[in-house]
Design a protein around this motif. Structure first.
Motif, PDB file in Angstrom:
ATOM      1  N   PRO A  85       7.863  19.632   4.463  1.00 11.31           N
ATOM      2  CA  PRO A  85       6.666  18.538   4.830  1.00 11.31           C
ATOM      3  C   PRO A  85       5.816  17.840   3.995  1.00 11.31           C
ATOM      4  O   PRO A  85       5.709  16.741   4.118  1.00 11.31           O
ATOM      5  N   GLN A  86       5.137  18.509   3.099  1.00 11.67           N
ATOM      6  CA  GLN A  86       4.225  18.092   2.125  1.00 11.67           C
ATOM      7  C   GLN A  86       5.132  17.197   1.012  1.00 11.67           C
ATOM      8  O   GLN A  86       4.434  16.207   0.542  1.00 11.67           O
ATOM      9  N   LEU A  87       6.468  17.615   0.571  1.00  8.44           N
ATOM     10  CA  LEU A  87       7.232  16.856  -0.210  1.00  8.44           C
ATOM     11  C   LEU A  87       7.568  15.237   0.612  1.00  8.44           C
ATOM     12  O   LEU A  87       7.434  14.451  -0.145  1.00  8.44           O
ATOM     13  N   ALA A 108       4.160   7.679  -1.749  1.00 11.32           N
ATOM     14  CA  ALA A 108       4.733   7.054  -2.831  1.00 11.32           C
ATOM     15  C   ALA A 108       5.602   5.409  -2.555  1.00 11.32           C
ATOM     16  O   ALA A 108       5.386   4.460  -3.321  1.00 11.32           O
ATOM     17  N   VAL A 109       6.258   5.655  -1.521  1.00 11.17           N
ATOM     18  CA  VAL A 109       6.934   4.445  -1.225  1.00 11.17           C
ATOM     19  C   VAL A 109       6.062   3.211  -0.579  1.00 11.17           C
ATOM     20  O   VAL A 109       6.200   2.033  -0.878  1.00 11.17           O
ATOM     21  N   LEU A 110       5.072   3.733   0.188  1.00 12.57           N
ATOM     22  CA  LEU A 110       4.012   2.741   0.801  1.00 12.57           C
ATOM     23  C   LEU A 110       3.353   2.282  -0.568  1.00 12.57           C
ATOM     24  O   LEU A 110       3.016   1.083  -0.518  1.00 12.57           O
ATOM     25  N   TYR A 149      -3.419  15.351  -7.541  1.00 10.15           N
ATOM     26  CA  TYR A 149      -2.565  15.041  -8.619  1.00 10.15           C
ATOM     27  C   TYR A 149      -1.332  14.149  -7.914  1.00 10.15           C
ATOM     28  O   TYR A 149      -1.075  13.106  -8.417  1.00 10.15           O
ATOM     29  N   CYS A 150      -0.705  14.915  -7.042  1.00  3.72           N
ATOM     30  CA  CYS A 150       0.671  14.170  -6.397  1.00  3.72           C
ATOM     31  C   CYS A 150       0.347  12.941  -5.671  1.00  3.72           C
ATOM     32  O   CYS A 150       1.034  12.010  -5.397  1.00  3.72           O
ATOM     33  N   LEU A 151      -1.039  12.992  -4.921  1.00  5.40           N
ATOM     34  CA  LEU A 151      -1.355  11.947  -3.905  1.00  5.40           C
ATOM     35  C   LEU A 151      -1.772  10.705  -5.030  1.00  5.40           C
ATOM     36  O   LEU A 151      -1.554   9.473  -4.482  1.00  5.40           O
ATOM     37  N   LEU A 152      -2.179  10.835  -5.904  1.00  2.34           N
ATOM     38  CA  LEU A 152      -2.794   9.741  -6.605  1.00  2.34           C
ATOM     39  C   LEU A 152      -1.964   9.295  -7.781  1.00  2.34           C
ATOM     40  O   LEU A 152      -1.913   8.297  -8.267  1.00  2.34           O
ATOM     41  N   LEU A 153      -0.726  10.131  -8.011  1.00  4.66           N
ATOM     42  CA  LEU A 153       0.313   9.732  -9.038  1.00  4.66           C
ATOM     43  C   LEU A 153       0.848   8.536  -8.603  1.00  4.66           C
ATOM     44  O   LEU A 153       1.238   7.752  -9.830  1.00  4.66           O
ATOM     45  N   PRO A 154       1.261   8.003  -7.550  1.00  2.61           N
ATOM     46  CA  PRO A 154       1.932   6.876  -7.496  1.00  2.61           C
ATOM     47  C   PRO A 154       1.207   5.686  -7.838  1.00  2.61           C
ATOM     48  O   PRO A 154       1.720   4.566  -8.431  1.00  2.61           O
ATOM     49  N   PHE A 155      -0.203   5.629  -7.712  1.00  6.81           N
ATOM     50  CA  PHE A 155      -1.284   4.508  -8.286  1.00  6.81           C
ATOM     51  C   PHE A 155      -0.959   4.357  -9.780  1.00  6.81           C
ATOM     52  O   PHE A 155      -1.177   3.501 -10.246  1.00  6.81           O
ATOM     53  N   GLY A 156      -0.763   5.584 -10.345  1.00  9.31           N
ATOM     54  CA  GLY A 156      -0.809   5.434 -11.736  1.00  9.31           C
ATOM     55  C   GLY A 156       0.642   5.249 -12.524  1.00  9.31           C
ATOM     56  O   GLY A 156       0.621   4.825 -13.627  1.00  9.31           O
ATOM     57  N   VAL A 203       7.860  10.500  -8.474  1.00  2.00           N
ATOM     58  CA  VAL A 203       6.664  11.211  -7.615  1.00  2.00           C
ATOM     59  C   VAL A 203       7.367  12.444  -6.978  1.00  2.00           C
ATOM     60  O   VAL A 203       6.915  13.616  -6.843  1.00  2.00           O
ATOM     61  N   ALA A 204       8.468  12.219  -6.404  1.00  2.00           N
ATOM     62  CA  ALA A 204       9.392  13.181  -5.591  1.00  2.00           C
ATOM     63  C   ALA A 204       9.616  14.489  -6.864  1.00  2.00           C
ATOM     64  O   ALA A 204       9.451  15.633  -6.342  1.00  2.00           O
TER      65      ALA A 204
END
Length: 304
Positions: free
Chosen positions: A26-28, A35-37, A222-229, A242-243
Motif C-alpha cells: 500500500p505505501q509503495l 511520483a507519477v503526479l 524522504y520517499c514522499l519528497l524524493l520525486p520533487f528532487g 522512486v519506486a
C-alpha cells in the motif's frame, strides 16, 4: 518460518511469500502514485515550483542508510540470539535426559517423568513467548496432579524447571543417584534456566521505541519528497527510481520490525512449533518411544 531450497535467480525476482512485499505494497503504491503526479506536474504544486534537487537527498540518504543498517543489525542480533538459545534448549534437554538414563540405576522406572517434564517445559516456554494457552500440551504430557499445580502458575516454564529439579532431589533422597552425580546433572538444568531467562529478556525488552519512530518518519518524508528532487533531472523516469528506492527503504524497515520479535508468527520469525516438535521427538526417541505419535501437526514451518 519459511525455509526454501535455493531458488533460481529468475524465480527469486518474483517470490512473494516471506518477502514483505505484500506488507509494504500500500505505501509503495501511494509513493509511486505521488511520483507519477509530481512528474506530470513537473514538480509544481498550484503553479508553485518546489525548489528541490538531488543534493539534499544524497546527504539524507546516506544518513538514513546508516540508521537502517543499525536497526537491521540490532534486529538480526536479537533473532540470532533467540535461535541460539533454542539450540541450547535442544542440547541441554538431551544432556539432562541422557544423564538420567545412563547414571540412574532405576532409569526405566523414573526417567519418563523427567522426560515429560522437559518436553512440557519446551512447549510451555513456546506458549509463554507467544502469549498462547499451554493447557492442551500440558494435559497430553503431564499427569493430572502436575497439570493442577501448573494451572494457576503465571510462569509455567519456571515452575516446570522447579519440578525437574524436584525430580532430581527425589532421586538423591531415595538413593538412586549419589550427590556427586546429581551435581553433574544440575549443570544442564542450570543452563536450561539461563536459556529460559534469555528468551524472556528478548521477549520483554524490545528495541527502544524512539529508534523505530525516527527511522519511520524519516523514511516516509524522504520517499514522499524524493520525486520533487528528481523530476528536473530524470523527468519521466522519476516514478521508476522512486519506486525502487522506496521499495528498498520500506522493505528494510518492515523486515527489521518483523525479526525484532523473533518469537512471533510472522513468515520470518523463528519456527518455534517445529523446534518444539524436534525436541519432543528426540527426547521420545531417547526414551524408546515413537517420536511423533501424539505430537499435533502445525504449519508454522513451511518448506516450499
Amino acid at each position: 518460518m519459511i525455509v526454501r531450497p535455493r531458488l533460481h535467480w529468475l524465480r527469486m525476482l518474483f517470490v512473494l511469500r516471506g518477502s514483505v512485499l505484500l506488507e509494504i505494497a500500500p505505501q509503495l503504491l501511494v509513493t509511486t502514485g505521488l511520483a507519477v503526479l509530481v512528474t506530470m506536474a513537473h514538480g509544481q504544486v498550484y503553479h508553485w515550483k518546489i525548489p528541490l534537487n538531488f543534493v539534499p537527498f544524497s546527504l539524507i540518504g546516506l544518513t538514513l542508510a546508516i540508521f537502517l543498517g543499525f536497526r537491521n543489525s540490532t534486529s538480526y542480533a536479537r533473532w540470532w540470539e533467540a535461535r541460539a538459545l533454542w539450540g541450547v534448549l535442544l542440547n541441554e534437554t538431551r544432556n539432562l535426559l541422557r544423564q538420567a538414563l545412563t547414571l540412574d540405576p532405576g532409569a526405566a522406572r523414573h526417567a519418563p517423568a523427567l522426560a515429560r517434564r522437559l518436553i512440557a517445559f519446551i512447549h510451555a516456554l513456546r506458549h509463554q513467548l507467544r502469549g498462547s494457552d499451554a493447557s492442551a500440551d500440558l494435559a497430553r504430557l503431564l499427569p493430572a496432579a502436575d497439570c493442577e499445580r501448573l494451572a494457576t502458575a503465571r510462569w509455567k516454564p519456571a515452575l516446570l524447571m522447579l519440578m525437574a529439579g524436584e525430580w532430581l532431589g527425589e532421586r538423591v533422597r531415595d538413593g538412586g543417584l549419589p550427590p556427586a552425580l546429581a551435581q553433574a546433572m544440575e549443570v544442564p538444568l542450570a543452563k536450561l534456566t539461563e536459556a529460559l531467562g534469555g528468551c524472556e529478556r528478548i521477549a520483554g525488552t524490545p528495541i527502544p521505541f524512539t529508534y523505530s519512530v525516527i527511522i519511520h518518519r524519516t523514511i516516509y518524508l524522504y520517499c514522499l519528497l524524493l520525486p520533487f528532487g528528481l523530476v528536473d533531472s530524470i523527468d519521466a523516469m522519476t516514478p521508476v527510481v522512486v519506486a525502487l528506492i522506496a521499495y528498498t527503504f520500506f522493505a528494510l524497515e518492515a523486515l527489521s520490525a518483523e525479526i525484532e520479535e523473533p518469537f512471533g508468527r510472522e513468515p520470518n520469525d523463528l519456527a518455534l512449533d517445529a523446534m518444539s516438535r524436534t525436541i519432543e521427538g528426540t527426547l521420545r526417541e531417547m526414551m524408546g518411544e515413537a517420536p511423533e505419535n501424539d505430537v499435533p501437526p502445525t504449519s508454522d514451518y513451511l518448506v516450499t
